[in-house]
Scaffold this active site. Structure first.
Site: not given
Ligand code: AKB
Length: 324
Positions: A50, A140, A144
């Site tokens: 993990d 997300y 990133k």
């Molecule tokens: C997503 O769709 O979240 C991933 C990406 C493009 O990082 N496939």
């Protein structure tokens, strides 16, 4: 000492295929796959990790004298929107753990995957360059974009050789994506082969950058193999494969399955897609380490259909258990 690799997130869409490729290149005994759960029928060394637990990462690093880490665990764009704060915590904590364990244990090279999700309003939609303004609108994408800067920080501050690629949507027959906005471009092939109707959660003209799995894996390995002196981008490299909209993939599939039925039912993922680039400028990856994609939409469609037909012929109609 030879290369000893730890892959974190080895059960995922990219991780499962990358693990096999790295085993072919470096030998089964030099690649340690890890994830939250053991993979059924996995042939090789596997450790349960993990990645929010840095002690556990360090234990495995020490046990196998690891000198390269691929950190592939993350919650993706669409899934991440269900629980933004948990997504931020997991994506950042796992990255910090990998960076810190790598720094402390003098790991030679670290791979951190980024994504086209780092882009948002303010970046050109076409031929988006590496250094475009980053204004991500998903948690997300924010994780990133922050992660890329932390990767660069560890390189500048500690000399840790962290390398990164901004992946477009990855299309492969070997494994399934989970929780992304580009996942439709894998699911659609499964539906075509199963002769089922496909409900598309994006609009028919939602063009996004995509890449075939073979190209994505080759890019990763080429970047990690490149001499250190050639790596000029320490945040993350854009890489392009191809760009297409759902209507184009449907047209390509219908050349093989003329009766393939599709309905468009855009949901919140269309909103995410509308802020992402339509196409990517990967000139830095091309000039620094020779990146060049090989597969276009026609090639991808032919391989996907052929491989999925073979898989479904062999076994059940349950795509989850068909992988590998
Ligand atoms: C997503 O769709 O979240 C991933 C990406 C493009 O990082 N496939």
């Amino acid at each position: 000492m030879g290369t000893k690799i730890l892959i974190i997130g080895a059960n995922g869409q990219l991780g499962s295929v990358l693990t096999e490729e790295l085993k072919n290149k470096f030998g089964d005994e030099n690649v340690i796959a890890s994830d939250l759960k053991e993979r059924d029928n996995y042939n090789g060394i596997f450790e349960i990790i993990d990645a929010t637990d840095s002690n556990r990462i360090e234990e495995v690093v020490t046990k196998y004298e690891i000198n390269q880490i691929y950190h592939l665990a993350a919650i993706l764009s669409a899934k991440g929107e269900e629980t933004p704060l948990i997504t931020w915590d997991i994506n950042m904590k796992t990255l910090f753990n990998v960076l810190e364990v790598s720094r402390r244990n003098k790991i030679d090279r670290v791979f951190f995957p980024s994504s086209i999700a780092v882009f948002g309003e303010g970046a050109p939609l076409d031929n988006t360059p590496d250094d475009a303004y980053l204004n991500p609108a998903t948690v997300y994408g924010i994780s990133k974009a922050a992660g890329e800067n932390w990767a660069q920080y560890y390189f500048l501050r500690y000399g840790l050789d962290v390398r990164s690629i901004r992946y477009p949507g990855v299309i492969g027959y070997q494994s399934l994506p989970g929780g992304g906005t580009t996942d439709y471009a894998v699911d659609i092939y499964h539906k075509a082969v199963l002769k089922e109707e496909f409900s598309c959660f994006l609009k028919e003209d939602a063009t996004l950058p995509m890449i075939f799995m073979d190209d994505a894996i080759r890019a990763t390995i080429e970047l990690m193999d490149a001499p250190k002196k050639d790596i000029n981008v320490r945040t993350s490299y854009n890489i392009a494969g191809i760009s297409f909209a759902p209507a184009e993939i449907v047209a390509e599939i219908r050349k093989l399955y003329p009766d393939f039925k599709v309905k468009y039912e855009p949901d919140f993922r269309q909103e995410i897609a509308s802020r992402w680039p339509r196409s990517i400028d990967d000139a830095s990856a091309a000039s620094d380490w020779g990146w060049k994609p090989k597969f276009d939409l026609k090639d991808i469609t032919e391989v996907m259909i052929q491989k999925l037909q073979e898989k479904y012929k062999k076994g059940s109609r349950n795509k989850e258990i068909l992988m590998f």
